[in-house]
Design a protein around this motif. Structure first.
Motif, short mmCIF file in Angstrom:
data_model
loop_
_atom_site.label_atom_id
_atom_site.label_comp_id
_atom_site.label_asym_id
_atom_site.label_seq_id
_atom_site.Cartn_x
_atom_site.Cartn_y
_atom_site.Cartn_z
N PHE A 532 0.86 -1.18 0.00
CA PHE A 532 0.00 0.00 0.00
C PHE A 532 0.90 1.23 0.00
O PHE A 532 1.80 1.35 0.82
N ASP A 533 0.66 2.12 -0.94
CA ASP A 533 1.49 3.32 -1.09
C ASP A 533 0.60 4.55 -0.97
O ASP A 533 -0.41 4.67 -1.68
N ALA A 534 0.98 5.45 -0.05
CA ALA A 534 0.20 6.67 0.19
C ALA A 534 1.05 7.88 -0.16
O ALA A 534 2.17 8.03 0.35
N ASN A 535 0.51 8.75 -1.01
CA ASN A 535 1.20 9.96 -1.43
C ASN A 535 0.26 11.15 -1.27
O ASN A 535 -0.90 11.09 -1.73
N VAL A 536 0.74 12.21 -0.62
CA VAL A 536 -0.08 13.40 -0.41
C VAL A 536 0.76 14.64 -0.73
O VAL A 536 1.99 14.59 -0.73
N HIS A 537 0.06 15.74 -1.00
CA HIS A 537 0.75 17.01 -1.22
C HIS A 537 -0.13 18.16 -0.71
O HIS A 537 -1.36 18.06 -0.71
N VAL A 538 0.53 19.21 -0.26
CA VAL A 538 -0.13 20.43 0.22
C VAL A 538 0.60 21.61 -0.39
O VAL A 538 1.84 21.63 -0.46
N GLY A 539 -0.18 22.61 -0.85
CA GLY A 539 0.44 23.77 -1.48
C GLY A 539 -0.24 25.07 -1.10
O GLY A 539 -1.35 25.08 -0.55
N TYR A 540 0.44 26.15 -1.42
CA TYR A 540 -0.07 27.49 -1.09
C TYR A 540 0.24 28.43 -2.25
O TYR A 540 1.39 28.51 -2.72
N HIS A 541 -0.80 29.14 -2.73
CA HIS A 541 -0.63 30.14 -3.79
C HIS A 541 -0.24 31.46 -3.15
O HIS A 541 -1.07 32.14 -2.51
N VAL A 542 1.01 31.85 -3.32
CA VAL A 542 1.48 33.13 -2.77
C VAL A 542 0.79 34.28 -3.48
O VAL A 542 0.31 35.23 -2.87
N ASN A 543 0.71 34.18 -4.80
CA ASN A 543 -0.01 35.15 -5.63
C ASN A 543 -0.37 34.45 -6.93
O ASN A 543 -0.29 33.21 -7.03
N ASP A 544 -0.78 35.23 -7.92
CA ASP A 544 -1.18 34.64 -9.19
C ASP A 544 -0.04 33.91 -9.89
O ASP A 544 -0.27 33.01 -10.70
N ARG A 545 1.18 34.30 -9.59
CA ARG A 545 2.33 33.75 -10.30
C ARG A 545 3.07 32.66 -9.52
O ARG A 545 3.59 31.72 -10.11
N ILE A 546 3.15 32.78 -8.23
CA ILE A 546 4.03 31.93 -7.42
C ILE A 546 3.21 31.01 -6.52
O ILE A 546 2.26 31.45 -5.85
N SER A 547 3.59 29.73 -6.51
CA SER A 547 3.01 28.74 -5.60
C SER A 547 4.14 27.92 -5.00
O SER A 547 5.16 27.68 -5.66
N VAL A 548 3.94 27.48 -3.77
CA VAL A 548 4.90 26.60 -3.11
C VAL A 548 4.17 25.34 -2.68
O VAL A 548 2.95 25.35 -2.46
N PHE A 549 4.89 24.23 -2.55
CA PHE A 549 4.26 22.96 -2.22
C PHE A 549 5.21 22.07 -1.44
O PHE A 549 6.44 22.25 -1.46
N VAL A 550 4.61 21.10 -0.74
CA VAL A 550 5.33 20.04 -0.04
C VAL A 550 4.65 18.73 -0.39
O VAL A 550 3.42 18.62 -0.34
N LYS A 551 5.46 17.72 -0.75
CA LYS A 551 4.93 16.41 -1.11
C LYS A 551 5.52 15.34 -0.21
O LYS A 551 6.70 15.41 0.17
N GLY A 552 4.70 14.36 0.11
CA GLY A 552 5.15 13.18 0.84
C GLY A 552 4.78 11.93 0.08
O GLY A 552 3.60 11.73 -0.23
N ASN A 553 5.76 11.09 -0.24
CA ASN A 553 5.53 9.86 -0.99
C ASN A 553 5.86 8.64 -0.14
O ASN A 553 6.76 8.69 0.72
N ASN A 554 5.13 7.57 -0.38
CA ASN A 554 5.30 6.32 0.37
C ASN A 554 5.30 6.59 1.87
O ASN A 554 6.20 6.20 2.62
N LEU A 555 4.26 7.27 2.33
CA LEU A 555 4.20 7.70 3.72
C LEU A 555 4.08 6.52 4.69
O LEU A 555 4.32 6.69 5.90
#
Length: 583
Positions: A532-555
């Motif tokens: 069983f493999d679980a992958n999730v991600h969370v992100g934040y739009h700083v503005n219309d141009r820039i976004s940042v994210f964090v991903k976790g794979n095989n949690l």
């Protein structure tokens, strides 16, 4: 004088006669009261019908006089002044700015680097050029692995498209480089000393060019072309050319959609698994697939057949195949319950590129031949449980001759294991006649564009003719994906999947030689654990141009084996950002 006397005598005589008659009549009348003994009983014959349009006996019918109505209007002074209209205030959502280009970069554990750039530019109205570059690499570091386990996957694709009122066409090309390692040495049979003496790297190169044409009007509807050159650093090479064209051929005032195709495959390997004998393979397939569609109310039926001619260029053999191509759907309850089913088949063109894409640990010693899928019969129901929930339930049964199965390459015994993929760390392909019974169920939730969810489960039963098992094919598969736009800035997603147990073969490959001792239990069937493999991600739009994210794979953190002897990386984290822009 005489005549006058005669006239007077005549008048006197008439007067005397009339008076006498009147007296006689008065004498015969009875002045008594008359009593009615029987009451009067009217009958239908006594009645008469009044005509709706009576007949006019007037000598002259008068013409109806036209009446004219006149309104005697006169102005009246008014002091009312209407107020000026004012539109109601509506809260408008902020217009989202869309950009044609973006760049993404992320870094994570196991020295992982992920990068992607997409560029698109409009030259003129309906004329575009685009480029896509992607990179994914890791320096590895899986626990318990004896050799390098790093990998690299880089690609670049370019395209040009032209859109007009009558047609559109696209020309594209690209190049790819992949690098993997045969790091799955069979332990404890081999130790670190053996691993240090091996070069287990395996690199793939891919160059391709393609084109597509779509036409709105006319009998000819479109065409596609693809040429691919695929090879590796072990002296292997493969060429493939695919051509197809679609036309609507009129037959007795009906249109029959017809696809004509050509598929050429040719390649070679420097050696086979046992010795230095070269392997050459190649074939040409020519196909013709006419389909006639019938639509009546809620019923849609596609009646077709696929005719395929195969010429094995290496064996100088030719064959002809006929496959069914029938499908149907019927709306039982509008969009809520739709029944569907069909029977299809085809000659599947297997290739080194397809095998290496599915399993990067294959050895460059494969025997490649097409798979004859005689039929694939399926039926099911799909539709909606509500406006936001969709479902699909289906079952299938298919019969395939020469179905390709991945199998762990056995360790050589009695002949030289002088190649770095001879240590139980690579995979070959074996073929068998396989029938597969499958059942699947799928549920999708699309509340709005801010939240989507999908769940799918599959169950399979395999029956092989010659092989002991359907190697590396799971009985159970399940997936779940989710995307959620939490608010204007935050977003999240998940991708979970489950794969059931698989069977594989391990041990020694013994060449028949009387001088060699007989091996005891030279091969064994092994069971690969489900994972069983679980992958999730969370992100934040700083503005219309820039976004940042964090991903976790095989949690879950499990170093499971997708293929035998090849454990995957454990829990992984990746952080990065995306920048969108226009030229």
């Amino acid at each position: 004088m005489f005549q006058t006397k005669q006239f007077l005598l005549i008048i006197a005589a008439l007067t005397t006669t009339l008076m006498f008659a009147q007296e006689r009549e008065q004498d015969t009348l009875n002045p008594d009261v008359i009593n009615v003994i029987k009451p009067y009983a009217p009958t239908i014959s006594d009645a008469f019908k009044v005509k709706e349009t009576p007949t006019l006996d007037d000598a002259e019918t008068a013409t109806k006089k036209e009446v004219k109505y006149n309104i005697f209007s006169f102005p009246v002074a008014s002091t009312f002044t209407p107020a000026k209209g004012k539109a109601a205030v509506v809260d408008k959502a902020k217009k989202v700015k869309l950009y044609d280009n973006y760049a993404t970069l992320g870094v994570g554990t196991y020295t992982t680097i992920v990068g992607e750039v997409y560029l698109n530019h409009e030259l003129n109205s309906g004329e575009n050029v685009s480029a896509h570059v992607s990179h994914h690499s890791s320096q590895g570091g899986i626990d318990g692995v004896l050799t390098d386990d790093n990998f690299l996957d880089s690609k670049i694709d370019l395209s040009y498209s032209k859109l007009t009122n009558d047609l559109d066409w696209t020309v594209a090309g690209g190049f790819g480089l992949q690098s993997y390692n045969w790091y799955g040495l069979q332990q404890p049979l081999f130790n670190q000393a053996t691993a240090d003496s091996l070069d287990v790297s395996h690199n793939f190169t891919d160059a391709h060019i393609s084109g597509a044409l779509n036409i709105e009007d006319g009998i000819f509807k479109g065409a596609d072309i693809l040429f691919r050159r695929f090879g590796d650093n072990q002296g292997s090479g493969e060429n493939r050319l695919k051509l197809s064209g679609t036309a609507d051929i009129p037959v007795r005032d009906e249109a029959v959609s017809t696809v004509l195709s050509l598929d050429y495959l040719g390649g070679s390997f420097d050696r086979n698994y046992f010795d230095a004998t070269k392997i050459n393979y190649g074939n040409i397939q020519v196909g013709l697939a006419p389909t006639y569609q019938i639509k009546k109310d809620d019923l849609t039926v596609n009646l077709g057949v696929t005719l395929t001619y195969l010429n094995d260029t290496e064996a100088s053999k030719s064959s002809f195949f006929i496959y069914p191509n029938i499908s149907a759907s019927y709306r039982l309850v509008d969009e809520y319950v739709i029944a569907f089913g069909g029977v299809k088949g085809g000659l599947i063109q297997n290739s080194y590129y397809d095998f290496a894409t599915e399993n990067a640990f294959v050895s460059p010693t494969l025997f490649i031949t097409p798979t004859d899928q005689q039929y694939n019969a399926y039926a099911g129901l799909r539709g909606k449980l509500s406006n936001t929930i969709g479902y699909s339930v289906s079952g299938s049964y298919k019969s395939e001759k020469s179905k390709a199965l991945f199998q762990n390459n056995l360790v050589p015994y009695g002949f030289n294991n002088d190649e770095s993929y001879h240590y139980g760390n690579s995979f070959g392909v074996t073929y068998d006649d396989v029938t597969t019974l499958g059942v699947s169920a799928e549920l999708s939730v699309d509340i709005n564009r801010n939240f989507t969810l999908g769940v799918k489960g599959e169950y399979f039963v395999y029956n092989t003719k010659n092989e002991a098992e359907a190697w590396n094919l799971p009985e159970i598969k399940g997936t779940l994906f989710m995307d959620y736009q939490i608010n204007e800035n935050w977003f999240a997603g998940a991708n979970l999947f489950f794969v059931g147990e698989r069977k594989d073969l391990t041990g020694f490959n013994d060449i028949e030689n009387p001088s060699l001792p007989n091996l005891i239990n030279e091969t064994q069937i092994v069971t690969l654990d489900s994972y069983f493999d679980a992958n999730v991600h969370v992100g934040y739009h700083v503005n219309d141009r820039i976004s940042v994210f964090v991903k976790g794979n095989n949690l879950i953190g499990e170093n499971y084996n997708k293929w035998k002897n090849t454990p995957v990386q454990g829990i992984q984290f990746l952080a990065g950002g995306t920048y969108k822009f226009d030229f």
